[in-house]
Scaffold this motif. Structure first.
Motif, PDB file in Angstrom:
ATOM      1  N   GLY A 121       0.795  -1.228   0.000  1.00 11.92           N
ATOM      2  CA  GLY A 121       0.000   0.000   0.000  1.00 11.92           C
ATOM      3  C   GLY A 121       0.821   1.268   0.000  1.00 11.92           C
ATOM      4  N   PHE A 122       2.044   1.204  -0.553  1.00 11.27           N
ATOM      5  CA  PHE A 122       2.917   2.377  -0.460  1.00 11.27           C
ATOM      6  C   PHE A 122       2.352   3.574  -1.229  1.00 11.27           C
ATOM      7  CE2 PHE A 122       4.236   0.743  -4.509  1.00 11.27           C
ATOM      8  CZ  PHE A 122       4.721   1.834  -5.217  1.00 11.27           C
ATOM      9  N   MET A 123       1.593   3.332  -2.306  1.00 14.09           N
ATOM     10  CA  MET A 123       1.014   4.448  -3.056  1.00 14.09           C
ATOM     11  C   MET A 123      -0.024   5.192  -2.207  1.00 14.09           C
ATOM     12  SD  MET A 123       0.637   2.748  -6.848  1.00 14.09           S
ATOM     13  CE  MET A 123       0.063   4.275  -7.547  1.00 14.09           C
ATOM     14  N   THR A 124      -0.858   4.425  -1.491  1.00 16.15           N
ATOM     15  CA  THR A 124      -1.856   5.049  -0.616  1.00 16.15           C
ATOM     16  C   THR A 124      -1.183   5.774   0.546  1.00 16.15           C
ATOM     17  OG1 THR A 124      -3.405   3.280  -1.186  1.00 16.15           O
ATOM     18  CG2 THR A 124      -3.936   4.606   0.746  1.00 16.15           C
ATOM     19  N   ILE A 125      -0.140   5.166   1.098  1.00 22.85           N
ATOM     20  CA  ILE A 125       0.580   5.789   2.215  1.00 22.85           C
ATOM     21  C   ILE A 125       1.172   7.124   1.800  1.00 22.85           C
ATOM     22  CG2 ILE A 125       2.534   5.532   3.787  1.00 22.85           C
ATOM     23  CD1 ILE A 125       2.060   2.489   3.651  1.00 22.85           C
ATOM     24  N   ARG A 126       1.787   7.160   0.614  1.00 21.02           N
ATOM     25  CA  ARG A 126       2.364   8.416   0.132  1.00 21.02           C
ATOM     26  C   ARG A 126       1.284   9.434  -0.206  1.00 21.02           C
ATOM     27  NH1 ARG A 126       7.123   6.219  -3.977  1.00 21.02           N
ATOM     28  NH2 ARG A 126       8.535   5.442  -2.364  1.00 21.02           N
ATOM     29  N   PHE A 162      -1.545   9.940   1.276  1.00 24.12           N
ATOM     30  CA  PHE A 162      -2.021  10.578   2.506  1.00 24.12           C
ATOM     31  C   PHE A 162      -0.871  11.112   3.365  1.00 24.12           C
ATOM     32  CE2 PHE A 162      -5.658   7.984   1.326  1.00 24.12           C
ATOM     33  CZ  PHE A 162      -6.726   8.821   1.636  1.00 24.12           C
ATOM     34  N   ARG A 163       0.370  10.994   2.860  1.00 29.51           N
ATOM     35  CA  ARG A 163       1.552  11.509   3.546  1.00 29.51           C
ATOM     36  C   ARG A 163       1.671  10.948   4.970  1.00 29.51           C
ATOM     37  NH1 ARG A 163       1.702  17.887   1.637  1.00 29.51           N
ATOM     38  NH2 ARG A 163       1.744  17.442  -0.617  1.00 29.51           N
ATOM     39  N   LYS A 164       1.546   9.628   5.060  1.00 29.29           N
ATOM     40  CA  LYS A 164       1.629   8.938   6.345  1.00 29.29           C
ATOM     41  C   LYS A 164       2.913   8.115   6.458  1.00 29.29           C
ATOM     42  CE  LYS A 164      -2.316  10.299   8.078  1.00 29.29           C
ATOM     43  NZ  LYS A 164      -2.382  11.101   9.307  1.00 29.29           N
ATOM     44  N   GLN A 165       3.962   8.537   5.716  1.00 32.51           N
ATOM     45  CA  GLN A 165       5.207   7.757   5.755  1.00 32.51           C
ATOM     46  C   GLN A 165       5.797   7.697   7.156  1.00 32.51           C
ATOM     47  OE1 GLN A 165       4.420  10.255   3.651  1.00 32.51           O
ATOM     48  NE2 GLN A 165       5.579  10.179   1.736  1.00 32.51           N
TER      49      GLN A 165
END
Length: 476
Positions: free
Chosen positions: A101-106, A108-111
């Motif tokens: 889910g790295f695309m969704t994480i980026r 929403f800027r939740k890295q």
């Protein structure tokens, strides 16, 4: 992207194979060394008794202390090894899910949040690893200390003995045997503890051998007719379902009668039991009580292959496998190329596939990552159209696609599956407004089952859901 997929696969492989590696490689190798050490220890004891007999008086306390510490250490070390193995799984799971889910994480800027969560899980795993290594050092220090003290005591004992009892030239020989005995005994105890700790992997693998398996794949004396289901009549009588023994019922006595060719919409709030109802039809979850009869045949009497191969399903998340368009739309090579092209034409993918250089042999990446979500869902629709099943299930099939693709899928279903019985779990309320009847499930019970128009004419749960959906859509 490909590097992230490779990392995810590597971590999943590590998770699945670490225990198996311990069982196949480490345990046999170290067990072989342990047996060799104990044989060497026995040989040294025999030689010591022959040539340095005074040392024998110290063998009994030395052996007793070593084995007492071994038993004391294993009681804690075995549990620490279990905890160490358990705390590794969350690290691997979180890492794999973050990559997926790295695309969704980026987006929403939740890295930072995911990085911190990964650090916390790694710390929990390292904490158990630290305590496990500390317990090993605890054992090693005490075994070496005991051996050194007894060796010093035996040296002093032999020096103080008069020459009439022990010859001076035998002192060096006794010390040599004592040193060898001390070293071999230490490694024999240490390796035997290592083997017992690694047997936790055997324990973890054994847990998978007691999992209840699915029902028989085929039952020769209970084969359904070749054209079953021919009508698509469904009778659900007092259906009760729970996922595991001693857990609450998810479905608490659902009774529904569906005529062949009807379009049934299933609605309800999250956790009401909608998806569970679909799982029971495919016997992913076996009924606790009650029956499901389709065209006069109880589905629990059939083999799983004979049951599942006769139904069509369009899942919420489109399922594609690494391979080609042909292998995904016709996995077992049952249909001709002409039939496949007709199916692609009906699901409006013919032009897209024909534009590919390899046509039906166009590549499909793992999970269909080189195709859009809408195209994946349409491919799944084409796969179902090839089967021409009289019973079709839709588990929120358009929840992941845009409104335009949703309209396309609904149009295809109305035209090509007009004679089929369709049971559809609805995510969007407008999806079920065209259904013949709507089944409202609430807390595992079938609260309402009637046409949408009749349910809207009177106060009902379905009417409340429609009003709530309308408010949200209008932004009120």
């Amino acid at each position: 992207m490909h590097l992230l997929c490779m990392l995810r696969n590597c971590f999943n492989l590590f998770q699945a194979s670490s225990d198996q590696t311990n069982v196949d490689i480490l345990v046999p190798f170290v067990l072989n060394l342990t047996v060799a050490m104990y044989i060497t220890l026995l040989s040294i004891i025999i030689v010591t008794c022959q040539y340095a007999w005074p040392t024998v008086f110290l063998l009994i306390p030395l052996g007793w202390l070593n084995f007492w510490y071994r038993r004391y250490y294993l009681a804690t070390s075995r549990e620490l090894t279990r905890l160490d193995s358990i705390t590794k799984a969350p690290v691997i799971h979180h890492f794999s899910e973050s990559i997926s889910g790295f695309m969704t994480i980026r987006c929403f800027r939740k890295q930072d949040m995911f990085i911190q969560e990964n650090v916390n899980r790694v710390n929990s795993s390292l904490r158990m690893d630290f305590h496990n290594n500390a317990s090993n050092e605890w054992l090693g220090f005490r075994l070496e200390l005991i051996g050194s003290l007894l060796l010093c005591a035996s040296t002093l004992f032999m020096i103080l003995l008069p020459a009439s009892i022990i010859k001076p030239e035998d002192v060096g020989l006794s010390l040599s045997y004592g040193l060898s005995l001390n070293g071999v005994l230490f490694w024999a105890i240490y390796m035997s503890c290592f083997v017992e700790n690694r047997m936790v992997s055997v324990e973890r693998i054994k847990q998978f051998t007691v999992i209840t398996s699915e029902a028989a794949w085929t039952i020769k004396d209970r084969l359904p007719p070749p054209n079953w289901p021919s009508q698509g009549n469904v009778e659900i009588k007092d259906l009760q379902v729970r996922y595991r023994p001693n857990t609450p019922l998810v479905l608490k006595g659902v009774t529904v009668s569906i005529r062949g060719g009807e379009k049934i919409g299933v609605v309800g709030r999250t956790g009401s039991g909608k998806s569970t109802l679909i799982q029971v039809f495919f016997r992913l979850v076996e009924p606790t009580a009650g029956t499901i009869v389709i065209d006069d045949i109880d589905i629990t009497t059939l083999g799983l292959h004979d049951l599942r191969s006769r139904f069509g399903i369009i899942p919420q998340e489109p399922v594609l496998f690494e391979g080609t368009v042909r292998s995904n739309i016709d996995p077992i090579g049952q249909y001709s190329e002409e039939e496949i092209w007709k199916s692609l034409e009906r699901c409006q993918l013919k032009e897209v596939v024909a534009s590919k250089p390899k046509k039906l042999d166009a590549p499909v990446a793992d999970n269909g990552d080189n195709w859009s979500v809408g195209q994946r869902q349409l491919l799944c629709l084409g796969r179902v159209m090839l089967k021409k099943s009289r019973l079709l299930f839709m588990d929120e099939a358009t929840a992941s696609v845009d409104s335009q693709t949703d309209a396309v899928i609904q149009k295809i279903i109305r035209e090509d599956f007009a004679a089929c019985t369709i049971i559809s779990i609805a995510h969007r309320i407008p999806t079920v407004m065209d259904c013949d009847r709507v089944l409202v499930i609430d807390a595992g019970l079938a609260k309402e089952f009637d046409s949408p128009s009749r349910l809207l004419e009177r106060p009902s749960l379905f009417g409340a859901l429609v009003q709530e959906y309308a408010r949200r859509s209008s932004g009120i």
